[in-house]
Write an enzyme that holds these catalytic residues in place. Structure first.
Site, PDB file in Angstrom:
ATOM      1  N   LEU A  18       0.841  -1.216   0.000  1.00 43.16           N
ATOM      2  CA  LEU A  18       0.000   0.000   0.000  1.00 43.16           C
ATOM      3  C   LEU A  18       0.868   1.255   0.000  1.00 43.16           C
ATOM      4  O   LEU A  18       0.465   2.309  -0.480  1.00 43.16           O
ATOM      5  CB  LEU A  18      -0.874   0.022   1.258  1.00 43.16           C
ATOM      6  CG  LEU A  18      -1.971  -1.027   1.351  1.00 43.16           C
ATOM      7  CD1 LEU A  18      -2.608  -0.981   2.725  1.00 43.16           C
ATOM      8  CD2 LEU A  18      -3.019  -0.795   0.270  1.00 43.16           C
ATOM      9  N   GLY A  19       2.045   1.154   0.611  1.00 44.60           N
ATOM     10  CA  GLY A  19       2.906   2.337   0.678  1.00 44.60           C
ATOM     11  C   GLY A  19       4.255   1.924   1.253  1.00 44.60           C
ATOM     12  O   GLY A  19       4.385   0.833   1.812  1.00 44.60           O
ATOM     13  N   SER A  20       5.243   2.766   1.071  1.00 44.18           N
ATOM     14  CA  SER A  20       6.545   2.506   1.701  1.00 44.18           C
ATOM     15  C   SER A  20       7.178   3.851   2.003  1.00 44.18           C
ATOM     16  O   SER A  20       6.825   4.875   1.409  1.00 44.18           O
ATOM     17  CB  SER A  20       7.436   1.677   0.780  1.00 44.18           C
ATOM     18  OG  SER A  20       7.556   2.342  -0.450  1.00 44.18           O
ATOM     19  N   GLY A  21       8.124   3.853   2.949  1.00 47.69           N
ATOM     20  CA  GLY A  21       8.723   5.141   3.329  1.00 47.69           C
ATOM     21  C   GLY A  21       9.988   4.887   4.119  1.00 47.69           C
ATOM     22  O   GLY A  21      10.559   3.811   4.049  1.00 47.69           O
ATOM     23  N   PHE A  23      10.439   4.104   6.909  1.00 45.54           N
ATOM     24  CA  PHE A  23      10.293   3.057   7.936  1.00 45.54           C
ATOM     25  C   PHE A  23      10.372   1.650   7.353  1.00 45.54           C
ATOM     26  O   PHE A  23      10.855   0.736   7.979  1.00 45.54           O
ATOM     27  CB  PHE A  23       8.938   3.214   8.621  1.00 45.54           C
ATOM     28  CG  PHE A  23       7.816   3.317   7.608  1.00 45.54           C
ATOM     29  CD1 PHE A  23       7.239   2.171   7.066  1.00 45.54           C
ATOM     30  CD2 PHE A  23       7.358   4.549   7.157  1.00 45.54           C
ATOM     31  CE1 PHE A  23       6.233   2.249   6.118  1.00 45.54           C
ATOM     32  CE2 PHE A  23       6.339   4.632   6.216  1.00 45.54           C
ATOM     33  CZ  PHE A  23       5.774   3.484   5.690  1.00 45.54           C
ATOM     34  N   VAL A  26       4.277  -0.851   3.908  1.00 51.78           N
ATOM     35  CA  VAL A  26       2.930  -1.116   4.437  1.00 51.78           C
ATOM     36  C   VAL A  26       2.212  -1.999   3.412  1.00 51.78           C
ATOM     37  O   VAL A  26       2.214  -1.677   2.219  1.00 51.78           O
ATOM     38  CB  VAL A  26       2.120   0.188   4.626  1.00 51.78           C
ATOM     39  CG1 VAL A  26       0.716  -0.123   5.126  1.00 51.78           C
ATOM     40  CG2 VAL A  26       2.823   1.123   5.617  1.00 51.78           C
ATOM     41  N   LYS A  41       2.285  -2.791   8.796  1.00 56.90           N
ATOM     42  CA  LYS A  41       3.471  -1.945   8.598  1.00 56.90           C
ATOM     43  C   LYS A  41       4.674  -2.771   9.069  1.00 56.90           C
ATOM     44  O   LYS A  41       4.792  -3.076  10.250  1.00 56.90           O
ATOM     45  CB  LYS A  41       3.314  -0.658   9.408  1.00 56.90           C
ATOM     46  CG  LYS A  41       4.359   0.404   9.148  1.00 56.90           C
ATOM     47  CD  LYS A  41       3.950   1.704   9.865  1.00 56.90           C
ATOM     48  CE  LYS A  41       5.009   2.778   9.786  1.00 56.90           C
ATOM     49  NZ  LYS A  41       4.599   3.993  10.535  1.00 56.90           N
ATOM     50  N   ASP A 138       5.855  14.842  11.643  1.00 50.37           N
ATOM     51  CA  ASP A 138       6.079  14.611  10.209  1.00 50.37           C
ATOM     52  C   ASP A 138       4.760  14.797   9.468  1.00 50.37           C
ATOM     53  O   ASP A 138       4.399  14.041   8.569  1.00 50.37           O
ATOM     54  CB  ASP A 138       6.647  13.210   9.935  1.00 50.37           C
ATOM     55  CG  ASP A 138       7.265  13.130   8.530  1.00 50.37           C
ATOM     56  OD1 ASP A 138       7.438  12.004   8.017  1.00 50.37           O
ATOM     57  OD2 ASP A 138       7.540  14.193   7.923  1.00 50.37           O
TER      58      ASP A 138
HETATM   59  C1  LIG Z   1      -0.562   3.509   4.203  1.00 42.04           C
HETATM   60  C2  LIG Z   1      -1.498   3.079   5.303  1.00 42.04           C
HETATM   61  C3  LIG Z   1      -1.141   3.200   6.634  1.00 42.04           C
HETATM   62  C4  LIG Z   1      -2.029   2.799   7.602  1.00 42.04           C
HETATM   63  N1  LIG Z   1      -3.221   2.293   7.250  1.00 42.04           N
HETATM   64  N2  LIG Z   1      -3.567   2.186   5.960  1.00 42.04           N
HETATM   65  C5  LIG Z   1      -2.745   2.564   4.994  1.00 42.04           C
END
Ligand SMILES: Cc1ccnnc1
Length: 284
Positions: A18-21, A23, A26, A41, A138
């Protein structure tokens, strides 16, 4: 703190990223027992104190404590925590509406009443956090997400408390991390911080060619509202923004700019957090 030693895959089926950063990653996960989906996460933990890769376990424990301390409809909730050899996995509420920034960029125009509703929810989440002496540190468009993509009025969800800090009575705290165009002056000057550092701007009026220039603009409070972009903004809204964007941390400020932006601007904005240690000290 002890986290669940079981293997997260025994309880959850791992899905898409779903996402990365800064940390880690996710991923969407679905609980095997109930079919309910969550966001996992995955945080890489440092194997030894001297290794540079991964996060300090103490920092992850702090993120967990902070998330457990703030349960609010506009803040992502933490459901569970697993730990394996070198990884801690936070099971978080699934926030699937994408980033507020993209939602706004994709709309032809955003009604001021819609902007006010979003602002209200952001302030409610932020106000609740600050009432518990917790600062996010942040806060930026990427960390302001929408609950879902289907409802006409999605809810705001604040995410990513990896740099958050809980202030204890009489304690002084300094940090040099954050994201250039969203950093408060007192962070750049490495002064003692407070929750007032959670300033916020949709499209930063401080944005400049380089991070160094951007940081200088913030200290000098050097910004201007593009006349063309603000031609349709009410004087009430502009007055509200002027009052909020004050240099002194003593003034409570949360600055949200729903300035019309192009899709290109939205796509190219700088999204990554930096550590200020890499920049020479700024004099105001
Ligand atoms: C990216 C993210 C983080 C927490 N919950 N849902 C999506």
């Amino acid at each position: 703190a002890v986290f669940k030693p079981e293997n997260v895959e025994d309880f959850y089926e791992i899905g898409d990223v779903l996402g990365s950063g800064h940390f880690g990653q996710v991923r969407r996960v679905c609980e095997r027992a109930s079919g309910t989906c969550w966001a996992a996460k995955f945080l890489k933990i440092r194997k030894s104190a001297c290794s540079r890769l991964g996060l300090e376990r103490s920092g992850v424990e702090q993120e967990v404590e902070i998330l457990q301390a703030i349960q609010h409809p506009n803040i992502v909730t933490l459901k569970d925590v697993f730990e394996s050899r070198a990884e801690v996995v936070l099971i978080l509420e699934l926030v699937s509406g994408g980033e507020l920034f993209d939602f706004i960029a994709e709309k032809e125009n955003l009604l001021e009443s819609e902007a006010i509703e979003f602002m209200k929810q952001i302030l409610e989440g932020l106000g609740f956090m600050h009432s518990k002496n917790i600062a996010h540190f942040d806060l930026k468009p990427e960390n302001i997400m929408l609950s879902d993509k289907v409802s006409p009025h999605p809810d705001i969800k604040l995410i990513d408390f990896g740099l958050a800090h809980r202030f204890h009575q009489g304690e002084e705290y300094r940090s040099t991390s954050g994201t250039p165009q969203y950093i408060a002056p007192e962070v750049i000057n490495n002064e003692a911080l407070s929750t007032a550092a959670d300033i916020l701007s949709g499209l930063s009026p401080f944005q400049d060619e380089t991070d160094e220039e951007t940081l200088k603009n913030i200290i000098a409070l050097n910004y201007e509202f593009d006349a063309q972009s603000f031609s349709m903004t009410s004087s009430m809204a502009k007055d509200f923004i002027q009052k909020l964007l004050l240099q002194s941390p003593r003034s409570n400020r949360c600055f949200c700019l729903f300035q019309p932006i192009t899709r290109k601007q939205a796509a190219n904005r700088n999204r990554s957090s930096i550590n200020m240690k890499n920049f020479k000290k700024f004099n105001a």
